[in-house]
Design an enzyme around this catalytic site. Structure first.
Site, mmCIF file in Angstrom:
data_model
loop_
_atom_site.group_PDB
_atom_site.id
_atom_site.type_symbol
_atom_site.label_atom_id
_atom_site.label_comp_id
_atom_site.label_asym_id
_atom_site.label_seq_id
_atom_site.Cartn_x
_atom_site.Cartn_y
_atom_site.Cartn_z
ATOM 1 N N CYS A 14 -55.080 -27.742 39.514
ATOM 2 C CA CYS A 14 -54.599 -28.063 40.863
ATOM 3 C C CYS A 14 -55.668 -27.617 41.850
ATOM 4 O O CYS A 14 -56.837 -27.463 41.462
ATOM 5 C CB CYS A 14 -53.230 -27.430 41.138
ATOM 6 S SG CYS A 14 -53.196 -25.630 41.067
ATOM 7 N N ASN A 17 -55.038 -23.102 41.988
ATOM 8 C CA ASN A 17 -54.729 -22.427 40.712
ATOM 9 C C ASN A 17 -53.851 -21.192 40.901
ATOM 10 O O ASN A 17 -53.974 -20.211 40.172
ATOM 11 C CB ASN A 17 -56.023 -22.068 39.943
ATOM 12 C CG ASN A 17 -55.800 -21.623 38.500
ATOM 13 O OD1 ASN A 17 -56.523 -20.768 37.985
ATOM 14 N ND2 ASN A 17 -54.815 -22.168 37.828
ATOM 15 N N CYS A 19 -50.318 -21.987 42.275
ATOM 16 C CA CYS A 19 -48.936 -22.502 42.313
ATOM 17 C C CYS A 19 -48.637 -23.455 41.152
ATOM 18 O O CYS A 19 -47.918 -23.109 40.217
ATOM 19 C CB CYS A 19 -48.662 -23.221 43.634
ATOM 20 S SG CYS A 19 -48.820 -22.168 45.098
ATOM 21 N N ARG A 20 -49.178 -24.686 41.223
ATOM 22 C CA ARG A 20 -48.756 -25.736 40.288
ATOM 23 C C ARG A 20 -49.375 -25.614 38.902
ATOM 24 O O ARG A 20 -48.658 -25.712 37.894
ATOM 25 C CB ARG A 20 -49.091 -27.117 40.872
ATOM 26 C CG ARG A 20 -48.291 -27.454 42.106
ATOM 27 C CD ARG A 20 -48.904 -28.627 42.834
ATOM 28 N NE ARG A 20 -50.185 -28.269 43.447
ATOM 29 C CZ ARG A 20 -51.011 -29.113 44.048
ATOM 30 N NH1 ARG A 20 -50.696 -30.396 44.096
ATOM 31 N NH2 ARG A 20 -52.134 -28.681 44.589
ATOM 32 N N SER A 21 -50.709 -25.470 38.824
ATOM 33 C CA SER A 21 -51.312 -25.487 37.481
ATOM 34 C C SER A 21 -50.960 -24.239 36.665
ATOM 35 O O SER A 21 -50.762 -24.356 35.450
ATOM 36 C CB SER A 21 -52.828 -25.737 37.530
ATOM 37 O OG SER A 21 -53.517 -24.745 38.235
ATOM 38 N N ASP A 135 -47.955 -30.394 46.451
ATOM 39 C CA ASP A 135 -48.380 -29.016 46.699
ATOM 40 C C ASP A 135 -47.253 -28.244 47.399
ATOM 41 O O ASP A 135 -46.890 -28.569 48.530
ATOM 42 C CB ASP A 135 -49.624 -29.056 47.583
ATOM 43 C CG ASP A 135 -50.226 -27.684 47.761
ATOM 44 O OD1 ASP A 135 -49.578 -26.689 47.387
ATOM 45 O OD2 ASP A 135 -51.347 -27.601 48.281
#
Ligand code: 4NP
Length: 170
Positions: A14, A17, A19-21, A135
């Site tokens: 993401c 690095n 939150c999402r990934s 995001d």
């Protein structure tokens, strides 16, 4: 599953690095870290803004609330060209991540085979055209819950594809 099937490595990407990934990495680890067809799981960001940081507390809270309690990570920026050489799947959370990663591949002259590793993670969600993981950083906790539902669904889809491809190769 054929006994000589080659395991594959997966890198989730993401922007920050945090939150999402890392959420995707934590979920996929919980599903597949001891799977014989998965050799390595990691995550990184296209940017270095948060390099060395722990995942966002909201990511960790969603993981914990869903029984994933042992995940640890320090944010890092994507390494070019190493990450593209070492990982079989480089799975981006949104279209901007895909474009940024493909731009890096192009600028380094890494070629089409390497570029083909970069895909939208949401391709594995079973909906036509794929889905982006939005995001959630600047929004509320609900954005993290939406992202969690997506990464669980995409992770299951990815594992099915990896298993099917191994079957076809074997
Ligand atoms: P991520 O979210 O890409 O899912 O880790 C973000 C985290 C931090 C920032 C942007 C996105 N930031 O600009 O600091």
């Amino acid at each position: 599953m054929p006994s000589d099937a080659q395991p594959v490595s997966i890198l989730f990407v993401c922007l920050g690095n945090i939150c999402r990934s890392p959420m995707a990495e934590g979920v996929f680890r919980s599903l597949a870290s001891s799977h014989p067809l998965i050799s390595r799981i990691d995550s990184c960001g296209t940017g270095a803004y948060h390099a060395g940081d722990n995942p966002d507390p909201r990511t960790m809270a969603v993981l914990r609330a869903n029984g994933i309690k042992d995940y640890k990570h320090k944010a890092r920026k994507v390494r070019v060209p190493q990450d593209f050489e070492e990982f079989d799947y480089v799975l981006a959370m949104d279209g901007m991540n895909v474009a940024d990663l493909r731009g890096m591949v192009k600028r380094k002259g890494l070629g089409a085979e390497v570029g083909g590793k970069v895909r939208l993670f949401g391709e594995f969600g079973g909906r036509s055209g794929g889905e982006e993981v939005g995001d959630p950083y600047y929004g509320g906790d609900d954005g993290f819950e939406v992202a969690f539902e997506q990464v669980v669904r995409f992770s299951r889809g990815l594992l099915e594809v990896v298993e099917r491809e191994a079957e076809e190769r074997g």
